[in-house]
Scaffold this motif. Structure first.
Motif, PDB file in Angstrom:
ATOM      1  N   GLY A   1       4.339  10.231 -10.098  1.00  0.00           N
ATOM      2  CA  GLY A   1       3.995  10.493  -8.788  1.00  0.00           C
ATOM      3  C   GLY A   1       3.536   9.208  -8.154  1.00  0.00           C
ATOM      4  N   LYS A   2       3.946   9.385  -6.643  1.00  0.00           N
ATOM      5  CA  LYS A   2       3.601   8.146  -5.936  1.00  0.00           C
ATOM      6  C   LYS A   2       2.299   8.117  -5.945  1.00  0.00           C
ATOM      7  CE  LYS A   2       7.792   8.752  -3.365  1.00  0.00           C
ATOM      8  NZ  LYS A   2       8.520   9.085  -1.979  1.00  0.00           N
ATOM      9  N   SER A   3       1.384   9.080  -6.040  1.00  0.00           N
ATOM     10  CA  SER A   3       0.083   8.890  -5.996  1.00  0.00           C
ATOM     11  C   SER A   3      -0.571   9.894  -7.372  1.00  0.00           C
ATOM     12  CB  SER A   3      -0.693   9.962  -4.887  1.00  0.00           C
ATOM     13  OG  SER A   3      -0.440  11.503  -4.960  1.00  0.00           O
ATOM     14  N   TYR A   4      -1.696   9.472  -7.631  1.00  0.00           N
ATOM     15  CA  TYR A   4      -2.491  10.195  -8.690  1.00  0.00           C
ATOM     16  C   TYR A   4      -2.332  11.801  -8.766  1.00  0.00           C
ATOM     17  CZ  TYR A   4      -5.861  12.160 -12.236  1.00  0.00           C
ATOM     18  OH  TYR A   4      -6.335  12.676 -13.298  1.00  0.00           O
ATOM     19  N   GLN A   5      -2.441  12.197  -7.548  1.00  0.00           N
ATOM     20  CA  GLN A   5      -2.643  13.597  -7.292  1.00  0.00           C
ATOM     21  C   GLN A   5      -1.264  14.229  -7.661  1.00  0.00           C
ATOM     22  OE1 GLN A   5      -3.853  11.015  -5.360  1.00  0.00           O
ATOM     23  NE2 GLN A   5      -5.077  12.193  -3.592  1.00  0.00           N
ATOM     24  N   GLU A   6      -0.227  13.568  -7.324  1.00  0.00           N
ATOM     25  CA  GLU A   6       1.334  13.952  -7.379  1.00  0.00           C
ATOM     26  C   GLU A   6       1.513  13.924  -8.943  1.00  0.00           C
ATOM     27  OE1 GLU A   6       5.733  13.182  -5.838  1.00  0.00           O
ATOM     28  OE2 GLU A   6       4.230  11.740  -5.234  1.00  0.00           O
ATOM     29  N   ALA A   7       1.145  12.737  -9.595  1.00  0.00           N
ATOM     30  CA  ALA A   7       1.516  12.714 -11.185  1.00  0.00           C
ATOM     31  C   ALA A   7       0.633  13.860 -11.964  1.00  0.00           C
ATOM     32  CB  ALA A   7       1.018  11.144 -11.285  1.00  0.00           C
ATOM     33  N   LEU A   8      -0.652  14.049 -11.519  1.00  0.00           N
ATOM     34  CA  LEU A   8      -1.315  14.979 -12.052  1.00  0.00           C
ATOM     35  C   LEU A   8      -0.568  16.487 -12.025  1.00  0.00           C
ATOM     36  CD1 LEU A   8      -3.727  15.788 -13.770  1.00  0.00           C
ATOM     37  CD2 LEU A   8      -5.075  16.233 -11.634  1.00  0.00           C
ATOM     38  N   GLN A   9      -0.365  16.845 -10.748  1.00  0.00           N
ATOM     39  CA  GLN A   9       0.463  17.993 -10.341  1.00  0.00           C
ATOM     40  C   GLN A   9       1.692  18.067 -11.074  1.00  0.00           C
ATOM     41  OE1 GLN A   9      -0.931  18.476  -5.582  1.00  0.00           O
ATOM     42  NE2 GLN A   9       1.182  17.873  -6.163  1.00  0.00           N
ATOM     43  N   ASN A  10       2.438  16.923 -11.374  1.00  0.00           N
ATOM     44  CA  ASN A  10       3.704  17.149 -12.198  1.00  0.00           C
ATOM     45  C   ASN A  10       3.459  17.226 -13.770  1.00  0.00           C
ATOM     46  OD1 ASN A  10       5.378  16.825 -10.012  1.00  0.00           O
ATOM     47  ND2 ASN A  10       5.441  14.737  -9.943  1.00  0.00           N
ATOM     48  N   ALA A  11       2.243  16.468 -14.109  1.00  0.00           N
ATOM     49  CA  ALA A  11       1.833  16.665 -15.597  1.00  0.00           C
ATOM     50  C   ALA A  11       1.663  18.353 -15.778  1.00  0.00           C
ATOM     51  CB  ALA A  11       0.712  15.894 -15.742  1.00  0.00           C
ATOM     52  N   ALA A  12       0.775  18.898 -14.964  1.00  0.00           N
ATOM     53  CA  ALA A  12       0.564  20.195 -15.093  1.00  0.00           C
ATOM     54  C   ALA A  12       1.903  20.981 -15.185  1.00  0.00           C
ATOM     55  CB  ALA A  12      -0.101  20.718 -13.905  1.00  0.00           C
ATOM     56  N   LYS A  13       2.771  20.756 -14.325  1.00  0.00           N
ATOM     57  CA  LYS A  13       4.084  21.473 -14.264  1.00  0.00           C
ATOM     58  C   LYS A  13       4.671  21.278 -15.566  1.00  0.00           C
ATOM     59  CE  LYS A  13       6.612  21.423 -10.510  1.00  0.00           C
ATOM     60  NZ  LYS A  13       7.411  21.010  -9.505  1.00  0.00           N
ATOM     61  N   ALA A  14       4.696  20.166 -16.176  1.00  0.00           N
ATOM     62  CA  ALA A  14       5.429  19.873 -17.282  1.00  0.00           C
ATOM     63  C   ALA A  14       5.047  20.702 -18.452  1.00  0.00           C
ATOM     64  CB  ALA A  14       5.501  18.335 -18.006  1.00  0.00           C
ATOM     65  N   MET A  15       3.518  20.877 -18.472  1.00  0.00           N
ATOM     66  CA  MET A  15       2.796  21.673 -19.377  1.00  0.00           C
ATOM     67  C   MET A  15       2.978  22.932 -19.167  1.00  0.00           C
ATOM     68  SD  MET A  15      -1.421  21.678 -20.196  1.00  0.00           S
ATOM     69  CE  MET A  15      -1.851  22.634 -18.934  1.00  0.00           C
ATOM     70  N   PHE A  16       2.833  23.337 -17.920  1.00  0.00           N
ATOM     71  CA  PHE A  16       3.517  24.898 -17.696  1.00  0.00           C
ATOM     72  C   PHE A  16       4.597  25.285 -18.094  1.00  0.00           C
ATOM     73  CE2 PHE A  16       0.343  24.342 -13.887  1.00  0.00           C
ATOM     74  CZ  PHE A  16      -0.889  24.465 -14.705  1.00  0.00           C
ATOM     75  N   SER A  17       5.997  24.306 -18.246  1.00  0.00           N
ATOM     76  CA  SER A  17       6.849  24.960 -18.463  1.00  0.00           C
ATOM     77  C   SER A  17       7.348  25.250 -19.924  1.00  0.00           C
ATOM     78  CB  SER A  17       7.872  23.638 -18.140  1.00  0.00           C
ATOM     79  OG  SER A  17       7.971  22.461 -19.187  1.00  0.00           O
ATOM     80  N   VAL A  18       6.038  24.690 -20.632  1.00  0.00           N
ATOM     81  CA  VAL A  18       6.174  25.115 -22.203  1.00  0.00           C
ATOM     82  C   VAL A  18       5.807  26.604 -22.409  1.00  0.00           C
ATOM     83  CG1 VAL A  18       5.074  24.960 -24.498  1.00  0.00           C
ATOM     84  CG2 VAL A  18       5.334  22.756 -22.908  1.00  0.00           C
ATOM     85  N   PHE A  19       5.372  27.181 -21.457  1.00  0.00           N
ATOM     86  CA  PHE A  19       4.988  28.657 -21.413  1.00  0.00           C
ATOM     87  C   PHE A  19       5.734  29.592 -20.961  1.00  0.00           C
ATOM     88  CE2 PHE A  19       1.028  25.931 -21.550  1.00  0.00           C
ATOM     89  CZ  PHE A  19       0.231  26.390 -22.454  1.00  0.00           C
ATOM     90  N   GLY A  20       6.894  29.049 -20.045  1.00  0.00           N
ATOM     91  CA  GLY A  20       7.955  30.068 -19.337  1.00  0.00           C
ATOM     92  C   GLY A  20       7.777  29.987 -18.078  1.00  0.00           C
ATOM     93  N   SER A  21       8.622  30.678 -17.305  1.00  0.00           N
ATOM     94  CA  SER A  21       8.310  30.909 -15.723  1.00  0.00           C
ATOM     95  C   SER A  21       7.278  31.746 -15.601  1.00  0.00           C
ATOM     96  CB  SER A  21       9.676  31.199 -15.280  1.00  0.00           C
ATOM     97  OG  SER A  21      10.157  32.324 -15.897  1.00  0.00           O
ATOM     98  N   ALA A  22       6.713  31.474 -14.139  1.00  0.00           N
ATOM     99  CA  ALA A  22       5.874  32.675 -13.620  1.00  0.00           C
ATOM    100  C   ALA A  22       5.771  32.683 -12.255  1.00  0.00           C
ATOM    101  CB  ALA A  22       4.219  32.243 -14.343  1.00  0.00           C
ATOM    102  N   SER A  23       5.450  33.778 -11.763  1.00  0.00           N
ATOM    103  CA  SER A  23       5.533  33.779 -10.230  1.00  0.00           C
ATOM    104  C   SER A  23       4.122  33.293  -9.968  1.00  0.00           C
ATOM    105  CB  SER A  23       5.712  35.225 -10.011  1.00  0.00           C
ATOM    106  OG  SER A  23       4.534  36.002 -10.235  1.00  0.00           O
ATOM    107  N   GLU A  24       3.645  33.262  -8.571  1.00  0.00           N
ATOM    108  CA  GLU A  24       2.374  32.774  -8.332  1.00  0.00           C
ATOM    109  C   GLU A  24       1.515  33.962  -7.605  1.00  0.00           C
ATOM    110  OE1 GLU A  24       3.267  29.451  -5.675  1.00  0.00           O
ATOM    111  OE2 GLU A  24       4.263  28.307  -7.135  1.00  0.00           O
ATOM    112  N   LYS A  25       1.480  34.966  -8.426  1.00  0.00           N
ATOM    113  CA  LYS A  25       0.670  36.256  -7.900  1.00  0.00           C
ATOM    114  C   LYS A  25      -0.984  35.892  -7.873  1.00  0.00           C
ATOM    115  CE  LYS A  25       4.104  39.294  -9.440  1.00  0.00           C
ATOM    116  NZ  LYS A  25       4.649  40.308 -10.233  1.00  0.00           N
ATOM    117  N   GLU A  26      -1.231  35.126  -8.800  1.00  0.00           N
ATOM    118  CA  GLU A  26      -2.635  35.007  -9.063  1.00  0.00           C
ATOM    119  C   GLU A  26      -2.984  33.467  -8.643  1.00  0.00           C
ATOM    120  OE1 GLU A  26      -4.798  37.334 -10.242  1.00  0.00           O
ATOM    121  OE2 GLU A  26      -3.280  38.665 -10.741  1.00  0.00           O
ATOM    122  N   LYS A  27      -4.470  33.188  -8.330  1.00  0.00           N
ATOM    123  CA  LYS A  27      -4.906  31.832  -7.869  1.00  0.00           C
ATOM    124  C   LYS A  27      -6.137  31.639  -8.662  1.00  0.00           C
ATOM    125  CE  LYS A  27      -6.753  30.359  -3.905  1.00  0.00           C
ATOM    126  NZ  LYS A  27      -6.826  30.365  -2.506  1.00  0.00           N
ATOM    127  N   ALA A  28      -6.436  30.564  -9.276  1.00  0.00           N
ATOM    128  CA  ALA A  28      -7.673  29.985  -9.785  1.00  0.00           C
ATOM    129  C   ALA A  28      -7.998  28.835  -9.473  1.00  0.00           C
ATOM    130  CB  ALA A  28      -7.484  30.149 -11.300  1.00  0.00           C
TER     131      ALA A  28
END
Length: 131
Positions: A18-45
């Motif tokens: 990422g260009k910033s730490y925030q963007e890199a963290l968001q992309n790290a989370a996206k990589a981790m989430f990809s292991v679990f399969g796709s998901a819609s965005e119906k819930e928020k935490a």
């Protein structure tokens, strides 16, 4: 490039960028989430995470997301970093996903071979997930 998976003998290793730490963290989370399969965005935490240093903050943020997914049977698809304080360091995160069983299981986010690097072109986060 948001992230890429790297060769590892037993676990899952990836680098997120990422260009910033925030963007890199968001992309790290996206990589981790990809292991679990796709998901819609119906819930928020929402999450608030603080630590002693940026490496600990990175692992703890991803570990908190993983624990929430496990205990609430939810699969996240993305996060948004709402606030980042580099002096704490701390982050406030909103995660989006849906209630469902994950495709695969991840036991933990590890410190093994962890790298959180700020370079002239942006940030790189290297993480190994224990599967």
């Amino acid at each position: 490039m948001e992230y890429r998976f790297l060769e590892h003998t037993a676990d899952i290793m990836f680098e997120a960028y990422g260009k910033s730490y925030q963007e890199a963290l968001q992309n790290a989370a996206k990589a981790m989430f990809s292991v679990f399969g796709s998901a819609s965005e119906k819930e928020k935490a929402s999450f608030s995470v603080s630590a002693h240093n940026i490496e600990e903050l990175t692992v703890q943020a991803l570990a908190d997301l993983l624990a929430h997914m496990d205990t609430h049977e939810i699969v996240f698809s993305r996060i948004a970093v709402k606030r980042f304080d580099s002096k704490g360091p701390s982050v406030e995160i909103e995660a989006y996903g849906e209630k469902k069983r994950p495709r695969d299981a991840v036991k933990a986010v590890t410190y093994h071979e962890l790298e959180v690097l700020e370079e002239k072109n942006g940030w790189t986060i290297r993480i190994i997930l224990d599967v």
